[in-house]
Design a protein around this motif. Structure first.
Motif, PDB file in Angstrom:
ATOM      1  N   ARG A  39      -1.673  24.954  26.152  1.00  0.00           N
ATOM      2  CA  ARG A  39      -1.147  25.909  25.170  1.00  0.00           C
ATOM      3  C   ARG A  39      -1.945  27.199  25.197  1.00  0.00           C
ATOM      4  O   ARG A  39      -1.398  28.298  25.122  1.00  0.00           O
ATOM      5  N   LEU A  62     -11.483  30.070  18.843  1.00  0.00           N
ATOM      6  CA  LEU A  62     -10.329  30.267  17.954  1.00  0.00           C
ATOM      7  C   LEU A  62     -10.779  30.164  16.490  1.00  0.00           C
ATOM      8  O   LEU A  62      -9.952  30.138  15.589  1.00  0.00           O
ATOM      9  N   PHE A  73      -4.725  29.541  13.640  1.00  0.00           N
ATOM     10  CA  PHE A  73      -6.130  29.189  13.746  1.00  0.00           C
ATOM     11  C   PHE A  73      -6.869  30.328  13.096  1.00  0.00           C
ATOM     12  O   PHE A  73      -6.291  31.372  12.794  1.00  0.00           O
ATOM     13  N   MET A 126       0.011  29.007  28.342  1.00  0.00           N
ATOM     14  CA  MET A 126       1.036  29.584  27.475  1.00  0.00           C
ATOM     15  C   MET A 126       0.467  30.690  26.582  1.00  0.00           C
ATOM     16  O   MET A 126       1.193  31.314  25.835  1.00  0.00           O
ATOM     17  N   LYS A 127      -0.849  30.899  26.653  1.00  0.00           N
ATOM     18  CA  LYS A 127      -1.513  31.984  25.920  1.00  0.00           C
ATOM     19  C   LYS A 127      -1.262  31.954  24.416  1.00  0.00           C
ATOM     20  O   LYS A 127      -1.046  32.992  23.779  1.00  0.00           O
ATOM     21  N   ALA A 128      -1.301  30.742  23.841  1.00  0.00           N
ATOM     22  CA  ALA A 128      -1.006  30.610  22.415  1.00  0.00           C
ATOM     23  C   ALA A 128      -1.975  31.395  21.545  1.00  0.00           C
ATOM     24  O   ALA A 128      -1.669  31.686  20.396  1.00  0.00           O
ATOM     25  N   TYR A 129      -3.128  31.787  22.102  1.00  0.00           N
ATOM     26  CA  TYR A 129      -4.062  32.561  21.269  1.00  0.00           C
ATOM     27  C   TYR A 129      -3.539  33.970  20.996  1.00  0.00           C
ATOM     28  O   TYR A 129      -4.079  34.697  20.188  1.00  0.00           O
ATOM     29  N   LEU A 130      -2.482  34.365  21.712  1.00  0.00           N
ATOM     30  CA  LEU A 130      -1.863  35.662  21.445  1.00  0.00           C
ATOM     31  C   LEU A 130      -0.667  35.537  20.491  1.00  0.00           C
ATOM     32  O   LEU A 130      -0.049  36.522  20.154  1.00  0.00           O
ATOM     33  N   TYR A 131      -0.317  34.326  20.101  1.00  0.00           N
ATOM     34  CA  TYR A 131       0.796  34.119  19.173  1.00  0.00           C
ATOM     35  C   TYR A 131       0.551  34.968  17.930  1.00  0.00           C
ATOM     36  O   TYR A 131      -0.573  34.995  17.443  1.00  0.00           O
ATOM     37  N   PRO A 132       1.498  35.658  17.370  1.00  0.00           N
ATOM     38  CA  PRO A 132       2.931  35.628  17.695  1.00  0.00           C
ATOM     39  C   PRO A 132       3.405  36.592  18.777  1.00  0.00           C
ATOM     40  O   PRO A 132       4.608  36.763  18.917  1.00  0.00           O
ATOM     41  N   GLN A 133       2.504  37.202  19.545  1.00  0.00           N
ATOM     42  CA  GLN A 133       3.023  38.072  20.615  1.00  0.00           C
ATOM     43  C   GLN A 133       3.594  37.258  21.780  1.00  0.00           C
ATOM     44  O   GLN A 133       4.327  37.784  22.608  1.00  0.00           O
ATOM     45  N   VAL A 134       3.208  36.016  21.879  1.00  0.00           N
ATOM     46  CA  VAL A 134       3.878  35.104  22.805  1.00  0.00           C
ATOM     47  C   VAL A 134       4.550  34.041  21.945  1.00  0.00           C
ATOM     48  O   VAL A 134       4.222  33.908  20.764  1.00  0.00           O
ATOM     49  N   ASP A 135       5.444  33.273  22.546  1.00  0.00           N
ATOM     50  CA  ASP A 135       6.268  32.370  21.734  1.00  0.00           C
ATOM     51  C   ASP A 135       5.655  30.997  21.464  1.00  0.00           C
ATOM     52  O   ASP A 135       6.148  30.260  20.623  1.00  0.00           O
ATOM     53  N   THR A 136       4.618  30.620  22.211  1.00  0.00           N
ATOM     54  CA  THR A 136       4.065  29.271  22.040  1.00  0.00           C
ATOM     55  C   THR A 136       2.998  29.259  20.955  1.00  0.00           C
ATOM     56  O   THR A 136       1.983  29.938  21.080  1.00  0.00           O
ATOM     57  N   PRO A 137       3.231  28.495  19.884  1.00  0.00           N
ATOM     58  CA  PRO A 137       2.257  28.489  18.799  1.00  0.00           C
ATOM     59  C   PRO A 137       1.209  27.394  18.976  1.00  0.00           C
ATOM     60  O   PRO A 137       1.257  26.600  19.912  1.00  0.00           O
ATOM     61  N   LEU A 138       0.269  27.381  18.045  1.00  0.00           N
ATOM     62  CA  LEU A 138      -0.794  26.393  18.065  1.00  0.00           C
ATOM     63  C   LEU A 138      -1.311  26.259  16.640  1.00  0.00           C
ATOM     64  O   LEU A 138      -1.413  27.233  15.922  1.00  0.00           O
ATOM     65  N   LYS A 183       6.673  35.669  28.338  1.00  0.00           N
ATOM     66  CA  LYS A 183       5.957  35.288  27.130  1.00  0.00           C
ATOM     67  C   LYS A 183       6.653  34.167  26.375  1.00  0.00           C
ATOM     68  O   LYS A 183       6.320  33.867  25.236  1.00  0.00           O
ATOM     69  N   ALA A 221      -9.446  32.400  14.051  1.00  0.00           N
ATOM     70  CA  ALA A 221      -9.936  33.596  14.724  1.00  0.00           C
ATOM     71  C   ALA A 221      -8.936  34.738  14.657  1.00  0.00           C
ATOM     72  O   ALA A 221      -7.734  34.538  14.778  1.00  0.00           O
TER      73      ALA A 221
END
Ligand SMILES: Cc1cc2nc3c(=O)[nH]c(=O)nc-3n(C[C@H](O)[C@H](O)[C@H](O)COP(=O)(O)OP(=O)(O)OC[C@H]3O[C@@H](n4cnc5c(N)ncnc54)[C@H](O)[C@@H]3O)c2cc1C
Ligand SMILES: Cc1cc2nc3c(=O)[nH]c(=O)nc-3n(C[C@H](O)[C@H](O)[C@H](O)COP(=O)(O)OP(=O)(O)OC[C@H]3O[C@@H](n4cnc5c(N)ncnc54)[C@H](O)[C@@H]3O)c2cc1C
Ligand code: SF4
Ligand code: SF4
Ligand code: FES
Lengths: 288, 482
Positions: B279, B320, A265, B283-295, A41, A267
């Motif tokens: 992203r 999003l 964002f 990097m699955k940024a839509y799961l941030y903050p559960q993953v480290d890559t933000p957006l 992750k 959503a």
């Protein structure tokens, strides 16, 4: 997987890691970097290759813990594995016999400049190394730099060692003393590189800076690392990281380095996707 | 052409009332799907699939096959589907296509196989893509069946071949070479295989589990993959030869994003579509903050471009929570994206501004995007390439509010390999030049296909190229040995 073979705390919040990465070590030249991802992750972050040993198949990284990923790395120890590590990336520094070069480093930039200083010495250049740090404690690689430089000058913000003030003061002194410089290499925080660029431009000394914009893939695919150099958009990861200091748009570089001050964002994360994220065992991240 | 002619074209003897109408493909309703990343199209049930396949006229001259870049025997597979022999249908498809679950989903069928379907002249062409997808999915649900999928690992490998890049071109070349008995290693720069299929095309169009399954079946054939290897940097082409690879296939794609070169493009909030999509997808940024890559996205997003990449970026941004406007410099009819994606984008609430182009991106004073200034354009005379010239209309400038701007205006090949490989020549546009037919580059033993030779094209064309290049490599290696 890339194993951490040794780890050493060399200054407050700065650790030196020796990592098994034989293919990277075999190919590294001064000025290049890796992009690493710690775990499933994790984010991909760029770190310079500060030293390497082809025979042992290892690379040395010197990392300052400043934020989320670098702090997670700081919490790892000998025997732990880094999941992904890609490199060596970027164009190697152009190092040719030119005469006298000044290597100007600020903060963790010291780690990046070291292999370049060493190589300049090897090709026969006279090497002046100027190092700036917050205080005496934050200095590292002093012996190594002494061994690869004809002269080392140090500046600290609080005057606890060497000159009290900025590393650019030292460079100004060197120039004002009448030392002829054929090439200046500056690596450190953006304002420091910008100050060096302004100074050397006035004196018409060829100057190279090693830029550190935000990166993602490191292969030229995402465009996140783009910087304006002269009239052109350059990708730092593939065209750089080193550029002609007198052409770099530092204001834009500084602005883009603050990209993560804003996140988010609108959503809400869909429940099932969120569950997927949590199932993989992450921790919550508080940013800012 | 009359109804009678249609019957004559084919061998079918009945033309029921439903013959000209496609069995509708169930989809997630737009108002639901804009809140999730699950696949939009739900696919046919077995009954629906049989009914739709039965519409095929089994034309003797089967024009549809000419529209498929890999020449799948479409009428035969449709006949098998209509008869309920799904495993049989899949083995027919697999003779020509290694990745049916993917092509069934992402091929621009309306300009390929389905565009030439005889039924399309009077009604709806057979839903060839949806049926291809159906049988591939059916197999995933019934893994034990015999479909030619499980190819025996060859025991004696003839020679070692390196495949660079794991997009559709590389994966197909690797599968084909392995089938031909070679020991294949794929080298991929990123940490996940799949190329655009992994980092570009979103989950709601191509679920990652499908890519993973297709990839695993290639690994099961004995293909080895090394991720985190940037060829040209980690290993050069010369290194690969000295490691004993006797031929090298380059399927490195066209991943280098372009920008418009307008003021404000370096503002924070301006992304290349590749960055934005990577992203989110990789990097699955839509799961941030559960993953480290933000957006960061903001409330209003402007997407520039009109291809699949633009549609994917726009529809991702909608999911999003942003309001999204696509700015495209030509008309709706000129949009190069797949028809289905355009329709889906419209249903999901993406706004379109046609005949307009951005000229300036405005800052909020703190270095972040605040608005996009666009200018209206008119289409002028027709150019040699068949497209019309574009002229900005002076004084027609207007502002679109935006906190983010996503540039989806095309990509060129990555220059790293060309830069680091002596003797490998590339054209002005950075594409690697190959001999048509032999896929040979200017460097002995190095072959290339896919987007790196064609510029941005399609998944199936990349696959077709990969497969034919694999055969050319086989031919080359056999000659080398004799
Ligand atoms: C070519 C290159 C070489 C580098 N070499 C070194 C090195 O040898 N040692 C070292 O300690 N640091 C180095 N850096 C900086 C290092 O990449 C950042 O400190 C690190 O990415 C911070 O990540 P974080 O998650 O801990 O911080 P956060 O602030 O949580 O990071 C958030 C995001 O901002 C990015 N980011 C933050 N600061 C920087 C920065 N200064 N440069 C680039 N991206 C940043 C991160 O990658 C991440 O994507 C280098 C950067 C580049 C581009
Ligand atoms: C967002 C988006 C949506 C699209 N939608 C569709 C669609 O719906 N239908 C359709 O038919 N087509 C679509 N396309 C086009 C299609 O994806 C491409 O034509 C196709 O993926 C090209 O395949 P490829 O194998 O040539 O290259 P790619 O898929 O680009 O794969 C190249 C791979 O090579 C790797 N690589 C590059 N350089 C190196 C190196 N030096 N060393 C090691 N590895 C390297 C890259 O990391 C990448 O994984 C879309 C493209 C995009 C960007
Ligand atoms: S591979 Fe693509 S073009 Fe060929 S039949 Fe299938 S959907 Fe049509
Ligand atoms: S798919 Fe269309 S063109 Fe092809 S055989 Fe069937 S009816 Fe004829
Ligand atoms: S980091 Fe993605 S292009 Fe440079």
């Amino acid at each position: 997987m890339y194993k951490i073979l040794a780890k050493d705390n060399i200054a407050p919040n700065i650790d030196k890691y020796i990592i098994a990465a034989p293919e990277v070590a075999a190919k590294t030249k001064p000025g290049q970097f890796v992009v690493l991802r710690l775990h499933e992750k994790g984010e991909r972050i760029p770190i310079s290759i500060s030293d390497w040993d082809k025979e042992a198949g290892t690379i040395t990284l010197i990392v300052q813990a400043v934020g989320h990923t670098t702090e997670q790395l700081a919490a790892m120890g000998v025997g732990d594995n880094i999941l992904d590590l890609l490199g060596p990336l970027g164009q190697p520094a152009i190092i040719e016999p030119v005469g006298t070069v000044a290597c100007v480093a600020g903060g963790v930039g010291t780690a990046i400049i070291y292999p370049e200083a060493r190589r300049h010495r090897e090709v026969g250049n006279r090497v002046l190394t100027l190092v700036g740090a917050r205080n005496r404690e934050c200095l590292f690689y002093q012996e190594e730099l002494a061994a690869t430089s004809d002269r080392v000058l140090v500046a600290t913000d609080d005057g606890s060692y060497g000159h009290k003030g900025f590393v650019t003061d030292l460079l100004k002194q060197v120039i004002d003393d009448g030392t002829h410089l054929d090439h200046v290499i500056a690596i450190g925080p953006i304002p420091m590189m910008q100050a060096v660029a302004e100074l050397t431009k006035r004196h018409e000394i060829k100057t190279t800076v090693s830029l550190n914009p935000i990166m993602m893939d490191g292969t030229g695919m995402c465009g996140a690392c783009r910087v304006r150099v002269g009239d052109e958009i350059k990708f730092c990861c593939t065209d750089g990281p080193e550029f002609d200091a007198h052409l770099v748009d530092f204001a834009s570089l500084l602005r883009r380095s603050r990209l993560y001050e804003r996140t988010g964002f609108k959503a809400a994360i869909p429940a099932e996707d969120k569950a997927e994220g949590e199932a993989k065992g992450g921790e919550c991240r508080c940013h800012g | 052409m009359s109804r009678l002619d249609l019957v004559e074209e084919g061998t079918a003897t009945t033309t029921g009332k439903g013959r000209l109408q496609r069995v509708p493909i169930p989809v997630q309703p737009p108002e639901e799907r804009v809140d999730n990343f699950s696949e939009v199209s739900l696919g046919y049930s077995p009954e629906m699939a049989r009914q739709e396949a039965a519409r095929c006229l089994q034309c003797r001259r089967h024009p549809c096959v000419k529209g498929c870049p890999v020449g799948i025997n479409i009428p035969s597979f449709l006949e098998a589907v209509a008869a309920g022999d799904f495993a049989g249908a899949l083995s027919i498809i697999r003779q020509d296509n290694t990745l049916p679950a993917i092509c069934g989903r992402v091929c621009p069928q309306e300009v390929q196989c389905e565009s030439l379907c005889v039924l399309g002249r009077k009604g709806d062409p057979v839903a060839i893509g949806a049926l291809e997808r159906f049988v591939a999915d059916w197999e995933r649900a019934h893994p034990s069946c015999e479909t030619g999928q499980t190819v025996k690992k060859a025991t004696s490998r003839k020679a070692k071949v390196a495949v660079v890049g794991s997009g559709p071109a590389g994966l197909t070349a690797a599968a084909e070479l392995s089938r031909l008995g070679y020991k294949v290693t794929i080298f991929e720069a990123l940490h996940t295989p799949g190329g655009v299929l992994a980092y570009g095309i979103p989950e709601f169009r191509l679920p990652k589990s499908i890519l993973a399954d297709e990839f695993n079946s290639i690994v099961q054939m004995g293909v080895e993959i090394k991720t985190n290897v940037l060829v040209g940097r980690t290993l050069t082409i010369d290194d690969l030869f000295s490691k004993g690879f006797q031929a090298i296939f380059l399927g490195t794609g066209a991943g280098l994003p372009r920008f418009l070169d307008i003021p404000g493009e370096d503002l924070n909030g301006v992304y290349a579509a590749n960055e934005f999509l990577t992203r989110v997808n990789l990097m699955k940024a839509y799961l941030y903050p559960q993953v480290d890559t933000p957006l960061y996205l903001g409330e209003h997003v402007v997407v520039v471009g009109g291809g699949n990449t633009a549609m994917d970026a726009a529809r991702t941004a909608i999911r999003l929570g942003s309001e999204v406007t696509i700015v495209y410099r030509r008309t709706r009819e000129d949009l190069p994206a797949r028809k289905e994606e355009i329709l889906h984008a419209e249903e999901e609430g993406v706004r379109f501004e046609f005949l307009a182009t951005p000229v300036n991106i405005k800052s909020d004073g703190e270095g972040w995007v605040k608005a996009v200034e666009c200018v209206k354009v008119i289409q002028g005379e027709r150019l040699d390439n068949g497209r019309q010239s574009l002229e900005p209309i002076p004084g027609s400038e207007y502002l679109l509010a935006a906190e983010s701007v996503i540039m989806a205006i095309g990509q060129g090949p990555n220059p790293i390999i060309a830069q680091t490989t002596p003797g490998l020549s590339s054209g002005d546009n950075g594409r690697i030049g190959v001999d048509a037919g032999t896929f040979k580059t200017s460097r002995e033993g190095v072959f290339a296909a896919g987007d790196v030779t064609s510029g941005g094209a399609t998944v199936i064309e990349a696959m077709g190229g990969g497969k034919r290049a694999a055969r050319a490599i086989d031919h080359y290696l056999q000659r080398l040995r004799s």
